[in-house]
Design a protein around this motif. Structure first.
Motif, PDB file in Angstrom:
ATOM      1  N   SER A  32      14.468  46.213  19.575  1.00  9.95           N
ATOM      2  CA  SER A  32      15.706  46.944  19.270  1.00  9.95           C
ATOM      3  C   SER A  32      15.670  47.511  17.850  1.00  9.95           C
ATOM      4  O   SER A  32      15.600  48.714  17.652  1.00  9.95           O
ATOM      5  CB  SER A  32      16.923  46.038  19.445  1.00  9.95           C
ATOM      6  N   ASP A  33      15.720  46.628  16.845  1.00  8.99           N
ATOM      7  CA  ASP A  33      15.880  47.061  15.456  1.00  8.99           C
ATOM      8  C   ASP A  33      14.556  47.177  14.703  1.00  8.99           C
ATOM      9  O   ASP A  33      14.486  47.889  13.705  1.00  8.99           O
ATOM     10  CB  ASP A  33      16.758  46.057  14.689  1.00  8.99           C
ATOM     11  N   ALA A  34      13.548  46.424  15.141  1.00 11.05           N
ATOM     12  CA  ALA A  34      12.337  46.273  14.329  1.00 11.05           C
ATOM     13  C   ALA A  34      11.108  46.851  15.028  1.00 11.05           C
ATOM     14  O   ALA A  34      11.047  46.920  16.255  1.00 11.05           O
ATOM     15  CB  ALA A  34      12.109  44.800  14.017  1.00 11.05           C
ATOM     16  N   THR A  52      18.678  38.445  23.508  1.00  6.43           N
ATOM     17  CA  THR A  52      19.067  37.621  22.363  1.00  6.43           C
ATOM     18  C   THR A  52      20.382  38.088  21.734  1.00  6.43           C
ATOM     19  O   THR A  52      21.258  37.300  21.442  1.00  6.43           O
ATOM     20  CB  THR A  52      17.973  37.655  21.282  1.00  6.43           C
ATOM     21  N   HIS A  53      20.500  39.389  21.481  1.00  7.78           N
ATOM     22  CA  HIS A  53      21.760  39.870  20.912  1.00  7.78           C
ATOM     23  C   HIS A  53      22.206  41.155  21.582  1.00  7.78           C
ATOM     24  O   HIS A  53      21.499  41.717  22.404  1.00  7.78           O
ATOM     25  CB  HIS A  53      21.698  39.946  19.380  1.00  7.78           C
ATOM     26  N   ASP A  54      23.429  41.563  21.293  1.00  3.83           N
ATOM     27  CA  ASP A  54      24.061  42.660  22.024  1.00  3.83           C
ATOM     28  C   ASP A  54      23.529  44.006  21.527  1.00  3.83           C
ATOM     29  O   ASP A  54      24.233  44.753  20.860  1.00  3.83           O
ATOM     30  CB  ASP A  54      25.590  42.569  21.826  1.00  3.83           C
ATOM     31  N   GLY A  72      28.360  49.213  11.389  1.00  2.94           N
ATOM     32  CA  GLY A  72      28.230  47.778  11.172  1.00  2.94           C
ATOM     33  C   GLY A  72      26.841  47.213  11.372  1.00  2.94           C
ATOM     34  O   GLY A  72      26.660  45.999  11.360  1.00  2.94           O
ATOM     35  N   LEU A  73      25.828  48.075  11.550  1.00  2.70           N
ATOM     36  CA  LEU A  73      24.466  47.554  11.767  1.00  2.70           C
ATOM     37  C   LEU A  73      23.905  46.887  10.524  1.00  2.70           C
ATOM     38  O   LEU A  73      23.289  45.827  10.608  1.00  2.70           O
ATOM     39  CB  LEU A  73      23.508  48.679  12.193  1.00  2.70           C
ATOM     40  N   GLU A  74      24.069  47.553   9.358  1.00  2.00           N
ATOM     41  CA  GLU A  74      23.377  47.093   8.148  1.00  2.00           C
ATOM     42  C   GLU A  74      24.377  47.011   6.978  1.00  2.00           C
ATOM     43  O   GLU A  74      24.304  47.770   6.008  1.00  2.00           O
ATOM     44  CB  GLU A  74      22.172  47.997   7.844  1.00  2.00           C
ATOM     45  N   PRO A 104      26.161  48.907  17.700  1.00  2.00           N
ATOM     46  CA  PRO A 104      25.709  50.046  16.884  1.00  2.00           C
ATOM     47  C   PRO A 104      24.359  50.633  17.295  1.00  2.00           C
ATOM     48  O   PRO A 104      23.924  51.608  16.698  1.00  2.00           O
ATOM     49  CB  PRO A 104      25.604  49.428  15.481  1.00  2.00           C
ATOM     50  N   HIS A 105      23.705  50.070  18.340  1.00  2.00           N
ATOM     51  CA  HIS A 105      22.308  50.430  18.634  1.00  2.00           C
ATOM     52  C   HIS A 105      22.218  51.677  19.510  1.00  2.00           C
ATOM     53  O   HIS A 105      21.595  51.658  20.579  1.00  2.00           O
ATOM     54  CB  HIS A 105      21.600  49.259  19.307  1.00  2.00           C
ATOM     55  N   LEU A 106      22.830  52.766  19.071  1.00  2.00           N
ATOM     56  CA  LEU A 106      22.881  53.976  19.888  1.00  2.00           C
ATOM     57  C   LEU A 106      21.502  54.531  20.224  1.00  2.00           C
ATOM     58  O   LEU A 106      21.297  55.133  21.276  1.00  2.00           O
ATOM     59  CB  LEU A 106      23.689  55.067  19.161  1.00  2.00           C
ATOM     60  N   PRO A 121      18.044  44.124  10.281  1.00  2.00           N
ATOM     61  CA  PRO A 121      19.019  44.860   9.473  1.00  2.00           C
ATOM     62  C   PRO A 121      20.369  44.158   9.346  1.00  2.00           C
ATOM     63  O   PRO A 121      21.087  44.352   8.364  1.00  2.00           O
ATOM     64  CB  PRO A 121      19.182  46.183  10.234  1.00  2.00           C
ATOM     65  N   HIS A 122      20.709  43.342  10.353  1.00  2.00           N
ATOM     66  CA  HIS A 122      22.032  42.702  10.342  1.00  2.00           C
ATOM     67  C   HIS A 122      22.176  41.738   9.169  1.00  2.00           C
ATOM     68  O   HIS A 122      23.278  41.509   8.690  1.00  2.00           O
ATOM     69  CB  HIS A 122      22.272  41.950  11.652  1.00  2.00           C
ATOM     70  N   THR A 123      21.056  41.125   8.754  1.00  3.33           N
ATOM     71  CA  THR A 123      21.129  40.067   7.749  1.00  3.33           C
ATOM     72  C   THR A 123      20.315  40.362   6.496  1.00  3.33           C
ATOM     73  O   THR A 123      20.295  39.570   5.568  1.00  3.33           O
ATOM     74  CB  THR A 123      20.621  38.738   8.358  1.00  3.33           C
TER      75      THR A 123
HETATM   76 ZN   LIG Z   1      20.539  44.745  16.192  1.00  2.91          ZN
END
Ligand SMILES: [Zn+2]
Length: 303
Positions: A273-275, A197-199, A92-94, A131-133, A67-69
């Protein structure tokens, strides 16, 4: 609402019946009341659990996308214009997606940014730039509450359905939170350290009483400097960390972390996390997988 008029439905039916049999009986489209679009597939999963078959639910991101990119395509724009309700995360996630949603959402439709709404509802937050609540199921429960309330406002006739489904799903999330704590309890207190890998894992760490020892970059698409990389290797060696956690979707950060793990002589495990993907197909599966992986890779009993 963007419901088809009867003659449009008839025309659509004739077109569809020319392609495939089965028009005329109760298809999903005939019974749905709300057209919902989400940014992340895992939000679509939460919505589906609460809406049942009263809503048509689709996500803008495909299952493995970042989602970030992510940059939306013309077909994504069509989904946005046709939606009655759009659920995004915000914070700020997406950013690209929210710009395109803002420019294309129809005038009668509702956009809900779940993280922003959850914070307004009182969930306690960690770093303001994470943003990953949803990585903490307690927050995911608040997302589900907001989704229920939004659907009831949009479709009051479905109130009983949404409320009933919500009760069942909220109980599942409570059970999942307990399962995560029980599972992660296999890891000794001194070893409860995550390098990723990421925060994206601060809320997971809080849910299972772990700490974040480091990450390659704050957000995907950013560059790690040689100093960042050597600092991370030093952290792994100083703290005696036996495993680091990459995200399964291929990214520059994952390859960097694999190199770091190789240099430090530790193994690479996975956290989601996101996917979603074929291994982790739902939000609850994501939560359960993450706790099981922490226990498997840091539990000290070896493989
Ligand atoms: Zn993320």
């Amino acid at each position: 609402m963007t419901r088809a008029l009867p003659w449009q439905a008839l025309v659509l039916c004739l077109v569809v019946v020319a392609i495939m049999a089965g028009c005329g009986d109760d298809s999903d489209d005939a019974s749905t009341e709300v057209n919902v679009v989400t940014t992340l597939p895992l939000f679509a999963d939460i919505v589906s659990n609460i809406a049942g078959d009263r809503a048509a639910v689709d996500s803008l991101l495909p299952p493995g996308a970042d989602p970030h990119t992510f940059e939306p395509s013309p077909s994504d724009v069509r989904k946005i214009t046709e939606a009655d309700v759009i659920f995004a995360n915000g914070l700020g996630l997406e950013p690209s997606l929210l710009r395109v949603i803002g420019a294309n959402i129809s005038s009668g439709a509702v956009l809900v940014e779940l993280a922003e709404a959850a914070i307004s509802a009182g969930v306690s937050t960690l770093a303001p730039d994470d943003p990953h609540l949803w990585m903490d199921p307690t927050n995911g429960r608040e997302y589900a509450t907001i989704i229920r309330d939004t659907l009831i406002l949009q479709d009051p006739g479905g109130s009983d359905t949404y409320s009933g489904n919500y009760e069942t799903y909220a109980a599942t999330l409570d059970d999942t939170a307990q399962y995560m704590r029980d599972t992660a309890a296999a890891v000794p207190p001194d070893d409860r350290l995550i390098i990723a890998t990421h925060d994206a894992f601060g809320y997971l760490a809080r849910a299972v009483d772990f700490e974040i020892a480091g990450f390659v970059v704050p957000g995907p698409g950013q560059d790690a400097s040689p100093e960042d990389i050597s600092d991370l290797i030093t952290t792994i060696e100083d703290l005696g960390i036996p495993a680091v956690f990459a995200e399964p979707q291929t990214s520059v950060e994952t390859r960097t972390l694999e190199q770091i793990a190789s240099d430090a002589g530790v193994k690479v495990c996975a956290l989601y996390s996101d996917a979603l993907d074929d291994t982790v197909r739902s939000y609850v599966e994501l939560l359960r997988f993450n706790a099981e992986e922490l226990a498997r890779c840091l539990g000290g009993s070896g493989d």
